[in-house]
Design a protein around this motif. Structure first.
Motif, PDB file in Angstrom:
ATOM      1  N   GLY A 156      10.957 -11.005 -11.359  1.00  0.00           N
ATOM      2  CA  GLY A 156      10.024 -10.228 -12.180  1.00  0.00           C
ATOM      3  C   GLY A 156       8.808 -11.082 -12.480  1.00  0.00           C
ATOM      4  O   GLY A 156       8.929 -12.302 -12.648  1.00  0.00           O
ATOM      5  N   THR A 158       4.382 -10.932 -14.083  1.00  0.00           N
ATOM      6  CA  THR A 158       3.370 -10.091 -14.720  1.00  0.00           C
ATOM      7  C   THR A 158       2.410  -9.532 -13.667  1.00  0.00           C
ATOM      8  O   THR A 158       2.086 -10.202 -12.688  1.00  0.00           O
ATOM      9  N   LYS A 200       4.790  -0.262 -25.789  1.00  0.00           N
ATOM     10  CA  LYS A 200       5.187  -1.302 -24.820  1.00  0.00           C
ATOM     11  C   LYS A 200       4.772  -0.824 -23.436  1.00  0.00           C
ATOM     12  O   LYS A 200       5.004   0.326 -23.082  1.00  0.00           O
ATOM     13  N   GLU A 204       7.610  -0.447 -14.196  1.00  0.00           N
ATOM     14  CA  GLU A 204       8.975  -0.316 -13.677  1.00  0.00           C
ATOM     15  C   GLU A 204       9.532  -1.682 -13.257  1.00  0.00           C
ATOM     16  O   GLU A 204       8.810  -2.670 -13.244  1.00  0.00           O
ATOM     17  N   ASN A 205      10.774  -1.697 -12.914  1.00  0.00           N
ATOM     18  CA  ASN A 205      11.595  -2.864 -12.551  1.00  0.00           C
ATOM     19  C   ASN A 205      11.448  -4.028 -13.558  1.00  0.00           C
ATOM     20  O   ASN A 205      11.295  -3.792 -14.744  1.00  0.00           O
ATOM     21  N   LEU A 206      11.474  -5.267 -13.077  1.00  0.00           N
ATOM     22  CA  LEU A 206      11.478  -6.398 -14.021  1.00  0.00           C
ATOM     23  C   LEU A 206      10.092  -7.000 -14.214  1.00  0.00           C
ATOM     24  O   LEU A 206       9.951  -8.064 -14.825  1.00  0.00           O
ATOM     25  N   ASP A 207       9.067  -6.311 -13.729  1.00  0.00           N
ATOM     26  CA  ASP A 207       7.705  -6.817 -13.899  1.00  0.00           C
ATOM     27  C   ASP A 207       7.183  -6.567 -15.317  1.00  0.00           C
ATOM     28  O   ASP A 207       7.706  -5.726 -16.046  1.00  0.00           O
ATOM     29  N   PHE A 208       6.152  -7.323 -15.663  1.00  0.00           N
ATOM     30  CA  PHE A 208       5.531  -7.218 -16.987  1.00  0.00           C
ATOM     31  C   PHE A 208       4.073  -6.800 -16.846  1.00  0.00           C
ATOM     32  O   PHE A 208       3.461  -6.968 -15.786  1.00  0.00           O
ATOM     33  N   TYR A 259       9.340  -7.072 -26.126  1.00  0.00           N
ATOM     34  CA  TYR A 259       9.050  -6.659 -24.749  1.00  0.00           C
ATOM     35  C   TYR A 259       9.631  -7.672 -23.752  1.00  0.00           C
ATOM     36  O   TYR A 259      10.292  -7.301 -22.771  1.00  0.00           O
ATOM     37  N   SER A 262      13.433  -7.312 -23.774  1.00  0.00           N
ATOM     38  CA  SER A 262      13.954  -6.079 -23.167  1.00  0.00           C
ATOM     39  C   SER A 262      14.022  -6.250 -21.648  1.00  0.00           C
ATOM     40  O   SER A 262      14.966  -5.785 -20.997  1.00  0.00           O
ATOM     41  N   LYS A 263      13.064  -6.964 -21.065  1.00  0.00           N
ATOM     42  CA  LYS A 263      13.089  -7.217 -19.616  1.00  0.00           C
ATOM     43  C   LYS A 263      14.190  -8.223 -19.245  1.00  0.00           C
ATOM     44  O   LYS A 263      14.852  -8.084 -18.221  1.00  0.00           O
ATOM     45  N   LYS A 266      17.407  -6.436 -19.282  1.00  0.00           N
ATOM     46  CA  LYS A 266      17.513  -5.597 -18.080  1.00  0.00           C
ATOM     47  C   LYS A 266      17.935  -6.467 -16.879  1.00  0.00           C
ATOM     48  O   LYS A 266      18.779  -6.077 -16.072  1.00  0.00           O
TER      49      LYS A 266
END
Ligand SMILES: Nc1ncnc2c1ncn2[C@@H]1O[C@H](COP(=O)(O)OP(=O)(O)OP(=O)(O)O)[C@@H](O)[C@H]1O
Ligand SMILES: [Mg+2]
Length: 344
Positions: A156, A158, A200, A204-208, A259, A262-263, A266
């Motif tokens: 993941g 940014t 927030k 999608e997925n594990l990106d920020f 935020y 939460s990732k 996940k």
């Protein structure tokens, strides 16, 4: 094994002598924070010039503090990427020259690897594999999976700003000093973290994504002050009361930390075999991030605070594990040790 670690990727000139992966014999860091506080951010050319002035005195002091001479040193490690080009050049050229003069093997280390390995310094209890690492710094926000030493997979990252950069920019809007992270924490101490709600980012997925959060703070401040969205951000601080600054700081910090976590949660759900969690980078000094991560995840590791920002010890520790993993030293005469973009 004694390794000299050199770090100059941004605005700290740092050198350290580390025995094996953990025992820090010296740690010299000359920061340019005071210079850049005035400007609210780093000016690359000024940073490079300052590195040049203090680089050799910093290396000499690292040797003296550790009570070692060049004969004692087994290898030289240096940050080669990522970072500010001019700053990296000073560190890498110094390390290359010293490696040639003193006939030492040279290891060119990725900066984010080093931030992660700061968690092995000065500690007996070390993270277990497989682990998930949350790297949170001025230039990066990533979740990496490590199955073994020197084995990194980015799962993941940014899509725009880094979380540290977001702390710095929000601090600027609120009229708080640079660097923004510690300033936001102290301003928010008397604030209500539930006062303002920021959406927030929905990535999608594990990106920020952090640029949306920064803009959400900006728009909420303008709205709170009944000013139009065209009102310049640099002037907003002149209209905010100290209570409003405290409430905005606390509410932003809570949103950013929640935020990030939460990732990470996940990522854990997708990788249930994970045995430990390693938080790294400048933002890992954040108190709220530390306490919330410990509440929400098991077996959590943070670096000692003095090793959360840029330093030479973490570079030496990362090089130690490269050496143990059989990585060959870099040719100090080769020109290809300059920036590569991926972690390798
Ligand atoms: N207590 C804190 N809370 C939140 N953020 C913090 C704290 N202390 C420092 N920071 C942030 O950490 C960042 C600096 O970290 P670091 O030195 O690791 O970044 P960098 O080296 O500039 O970037 P990178 O490591 O990605 O190249 C700054 O953005 C600063 O605001
Ligand atoms: Mg850094």
């Amino acid at each position: 094994m004694l390794i000299l670690g050199i770090e100059t990727s941004c605005d700290e000139t740092a050198a350290s002598i580390v025995e094996d992966e953990a025992k820090v014999l010296s740690n010299v860091v000359v920061s340019q924070i005071d210079i850049f506080a005035e400007y609210g951010g780093v000016i690359p050319e000024v940073a490079a010039r300052n590195h040049l002035e203090v680089m050799m005195p910093v290396v000499k002091k690292a040797l003296a503090d550790a009570n070692k001479t060049w004969d004692d040193i087994d290898a030289i490690a240096v940050t080669h990427t990522p970072g500010l080009l001019g700053s990296l050049l000073i560190g890498t050229l110094t390390a290359r020259t010293l490696a040639i003069i003193h006939q030492k093997p040279l290891y060119a280390v990725h900066h984010l690897k080093s931030h992660i390995y700061a968690n092995w310094l000065n500690t007996k209890k070390t993270p277990e594999f497989p682990l998930l690492s949350l790297v949170v710094s001025g230039g990066h926000t990533q979740i990496l999976k490590m199955s073994a030493h020197n084995d990194f997979e980015i799962i993941g990252t940014t899509r725009d700003d880094a979380v540290g950069e977001c702390f710095d920019k929000v601090a600027k809007i609120l009229g708080l000093p640079y660097p923004g992270g510690p300033a936001i924490t102290s301003a928010g101490k008397n604030g209500d973290s539930n006062k303002y709600k920021f959406p927030k980012p929905n990535v999608e997925n594990l990106d920020f994504s952090f640029s949306g959060l920064k803009t959400a703070v900006l728009r909420t401040v303008q709205k709170e002050l009944n000013l139009p969205i065209s009102h310049p951000s640099h002037d907003l601080k002149n209209h905010l009361s100290s209570q409003q600054v405290a409430d905005f700081a606390a509410s932003f910090e809570k949103t950013a930390v929640d935020y990030l976590l939460s990732k990470l949660e996940k990522a854990y759900a997708e990788n249930p075999e994970t045995k430990s969690f390693v938080v790294a980078g400048g933002v890992s000094a954040n108190e709220l991030l530390r306490s919330e991560t410990e509440k929400r995840l098991p077996n959590v590791f943070f670096p000692e605070r003095k090793f959360s920002g840029d330093n030479g010890a973490m570079v030496a520790a990362a090089a130690y594990f490269e050496i143990k993993s059989g990585v060959e030293p870099t040719d100090p005469y080769a020109l290809n040790i300059m920036p590569r973009s991926s972690i390798a």
